[in-house]
Design a protein around this motif. Sequence first.
Motif, short mmCIF file in Angstrom:
data_model
loop_
_atom_site.label_atom_id
_atom_site.label_comp_id
_atom_site.label_asym_id
_atom_site.label_seq_id
_atom_site.Cartn_x
_atom_site.Cartn_y
_atom_site.Cartn_z
N LEU A 273 -5.75 -30.48 -19.07
CA LEU A 273 -5.69 -30.16 -20.48
C LEU A 273 -6.93 -30.26 -21.09
CD1 LEU A 273 -3.93 -30.25 -22.99
CD2 LEU A 273 -3.79 -32.75 -23.17
N HIS A 274 -7.71 -31.33 -20.84
CA HIS A 274 -9.00 -31.66 -21.62
C HIS A 274 -9.86 -30.39 -21.41
CE1 HIS A 274 -7.40 -35.35 -23.23
NE2 HIS A 274 -7.79 -36.02 -21.77
N LYS A 275 -9.87 -30.09 -19.96
CA LYS A 275 -10.78 -28.87 -19.87
C LYS A 275 -10.60 -27.41 -20.50
CE LYS A 275 -11.98 -26.18 -15.80
NZ LYS A 275 -11.81 -25.89 -14.40
N HIS A 276 -9.36 -27.21 -20.88
CA HIS A 276 -9.07 -26.12 -21.29
C HIS A 276 -8.50 -26.02 -22.88
CE1 HIS A 276 -8.90 -23.79 -17.59
NE2 HIS A 276 -8.53 -24.88 -17.06
N LEU A 277 -8.09 -27.06 -23.55
CA LEU A 277 -7.75 -27.35 -25.00
C LEU A 277 -9.07 -27.55 -25.82
CD1 LEU A 277 -5.35 -27.22 -26.81
CD2 LEU A 277 -5.26 -29.76 -26.64
N THR A 278 -9.69 -26.47 -26.17
CA THR A 278 -10.86 -26.39 -27.19
C THR A 278 -10.35 -26.56 -28.64
OG1 THR A 278 -10.52 -24.00 -27.75
CG2 THR A 278 -11.72 -24.53 -25.73
N PRO A 279 -11.22 -27.19 -29.52
CA PRO A 279 -10.80 -27.26 -30.74
C PRO A 279 -10.25 -26.08 -31.53
CG PRO A 279 -13.02 -28.48 -30.27
CD PRO A 279 -12.55 -27.74 -29.38
N GLU A 280 -10.66 -25.22 -31.24
CA GLU A 280 -10.34 -23.79 -31.98
C GLU A 280 -8.81 -23.68 -31.49
OE1 GLU A 280 -8.92 -19.98 -31.79
OE2 GLU A 280 -9.73 -20.58 -30.16
N LEU A 281 -8.66 -23.56 -30.25
CA LEU A 281 -7.26 -23.54 -29.68
C LEU A 281 -6.16 -24.66 -30.12
CD1 LEU A 281 -6.20 -21.29 -27.76
CD2 LEU A 281 -6.58 -22.97 -25.93
N LYS A 282 -6.71 -25.80 -30.08
CA LYS A 282 -5.70 -26.72 -30.96
C LYS A 282 -5.38 -26.53 -32.23
CE LYS A 282 -5.55 -31.84 -31.06
NZ LYS A 282 -6.30 -33.13 -31.06
N SER A 283 -6.19 -26.21 -32.87
CA SER A 283 -6.19 -25.84 -34.33
C SER A 283 -5.05 -24.35 -34.59
CB SER A 283 -7.24 -25.26 -34.95
OG SER A 283 -7.17 -24.80 -36.34
N ARG A 284 -5.37 -23.57 -33.80
CA ARG A 284 -4.51 -22.15 -33.80
C ARG A 284 -3.20 -22.43 -33.14
NH1 ARG A 284 -4.51 -17.54 -29.94
NH2 ARG A 284 -6.45 -18.35 -28.88
N LEU A 285 -3.01 -23.33 -32.07
CA LEU A 285 -1.58 -23.47 -31.49
C LEU A 285 -0.81 -24.47 -32.10
CD1 LEU A 285 -2.32 -23.18 -27.64
CD2 LEU A 285 -1.58 -21.38 -29.10
N GLN B 265 1.65 -34.72 -25.36
CA GLN B 265 1.64 -35.96 -25.47
C GLN B 265 1.49 -36.73 -24.40
OE1 GLN B 265 1.98 -37.49 -28.78
NE2 GLN B 265 1.53 -39.14 -27.35
N SER B 266 2.15 -36.32 -23.12
CA SER B 266 1.77 -37.17 -21.87
C SER B 266 0.42 -37.21 -21.36
CB SER B 266 3.03 -36.25 -20.89
OG SER B 266 2.78 -37.28 -19.52
N GLY B 267 -0.20 -36.04 -21.62
CA GLY B 267 -1.68 -36.16 -21.26
C GLY B 267 -2.61 -36.76 -22.14
N LEU B 268 -2.03 -36.88 -23.59
CA LEU B 268 -2.82 -37.98 -24.40
C LEU B 268 -2.64 -39.43 -24.00
CD1 LEU B 268 -2.25 -36.08 -27.88
CD2 LEU B 268 -4.22 -36.03 -26.30
N ASP B 269 -1.54 -39.73 -23.59
CA ASP B 269 -1.03 -41.14 -23.27
C ASP B 269 -1.73 -41.63 -21.84
OD1 ASP B 269 0.58 -41.10 -25.53
OD2 ASP B 269 2.35 -40.93 -24.45
N HIS B 270 -1.89 -40.52 -20.98
CA HIS B 270 -2.16 -41.05 -19.58
C HIS B 270 -3.47 -40.14 -19.23
CE1 HIS B 270 1.56 -42.86 -19.55
NE2 HIS B 270 2.14 -42.01 -19.81
N GLU B 271 -4.51 -40.82 -19.04
CA GLU B 271 -5.80 -40.22 -18.81
C GLU B 271 -6.02 -39.66 -17.35
OE1 GLU B 271 -8.50 -38.83 -20.62
OE2 GLU B 271 -7.24 -39.19 -22.45
N ASP B 272 -4.95 -40.39 -16.48
CA ASP B 272 -5.13 -39.91 -14.89
C ASP B 272 -4.11 -38.92 -14.69
OD1 ASP B 272 -2.98 -41.65 -15.88
OD2 ASP B 272 -2.79 -42.58 -13.85
N SER B 273 -3.48 -38.26 -15.71
CA SER B 273 -2.66 -36.97 -15.48
C SER B 273 -3.41 -35.85 -14.90
CB SER B 273 -2.14 -36.75 -16.88
OG SER B 273 -1.07 -35.54 -16.85
N GLN B 274 -2.86 -35.32 -13.72
CA GLN B 274 -3.58 -34.17 -13.56
C GLN B 274 -3.48 -33.03 -14.28
OE1 GLN B 274 -1.45 -32.53 -10.20
NE2 GLN B 274 -3.12 -31.19 -9.48
N VAL B 275 -2.51 -32.64 -14.86
CA VAL B 275 -2.54 -31.44 -15.95
C VAL B 275 -2.36 -31.76 -17.23
CG1 VAL B 275 -0.96 -29.57 -16.43
CG2 VAL B 275 -1.54 -30.27 -14.05
#
Length: 346
Positions: free
Chosen positions: A3-15, A31-41
């Motif tokens: 998630l962190h690798k592919h979610l750019t600020p521009e993409l976050k704003s657009r989506l 939300q799950s990725g924001l809550d858990h930094e050890d998430s794979q995806v």
Amino acid sequence: MLLHKHLTPELKSRLGRLTTGNGWTLRKAIQSGLDHEDSQVGVYAGDSESYALFSPLLHPIIQDHCGHDLSGHTSDFSLDGLPQDDLDPTGEFILSTRVRVGRNLARYAFPPAIGTRDRAALEAEVVQVLSGLRGHLAGDYHPLASLSEAERRELVHHHVLFQQSDRFLDSAGVNRDWPRNRGIFHSADLRFIVWVGEEDALRIISMQPGARLAQTFLRLQTALEQLDGQLDFARDSRLGFLTACPTNLGTAMRASVLIRLPRLSRRPDFRARCARLGLAVRGLHGEHSEAHEGIHDVSNVVRLGVTERDIYQRLRTGLRALMALESAERKRGHPGAASGEPPPPG
């Protein structure tokens, strides 16, 4: 985390301005990725529309995870021409075999996003279809909310009870209204099981003791042929069967065995060896659990861009290799190693 690798600020704003017909938003998806930094995806789909609406984020994540170019997906359960004999007739290595697929229904939101009324309607529709199964697939449905303590213990003993215990799913919204309108259908011999209302609307499972992988596959194939004619499963020509977690797309299949590898698994390169064979390793009780007495849950890694037939063939080949490696390790060890005993001190 992908998630962190592919979610750019521009993409976050657009989506971030988009919402599916079932009310699924980017914020809910991540939300799950924001809550858990050890998430794979770190991202979940709330419905079929999610994969189109949020494709600028989801497609790169899917490609990164599975290495598939998303050019298309086909299904093939045929085992014609492949070996179908027992992998481990003496039971020295393989304790049990389990093959499952995830399925969602096209006209409902997936468990992270489904509403209370739709959850009840989906359960009723599925239970009606399951009640019509005959022969070795026939069985009974047990709503989670109505299980007695004795029934619960029995299902736990047979490793077929799903529970409200996964923090990633909890953050994604899967556990809302627990345990209402969720349950387990199982055949009399507990070799065919359907979970209703877990991570996906359905988890359809074929399992049995021992190493008869072909028998387990073919039972699942028979069940899916019957269910597919009566339930409209969510699917896509490029992504295959659509699941709440993008890692399960495609065949949505996880084929696994519990295998005893007490010597091989002590090697520091054990997991790397499994990975080279296209196999994932979990503990005795599944994801996020530990091995016990050298017993591991070993399964296919790739689900998308391969057929069910491919999974069968690759898993079988990989398991044969692991058994050979374990045997070699035992020969190098002491005489009691074959039974899984630890080496003597010193």
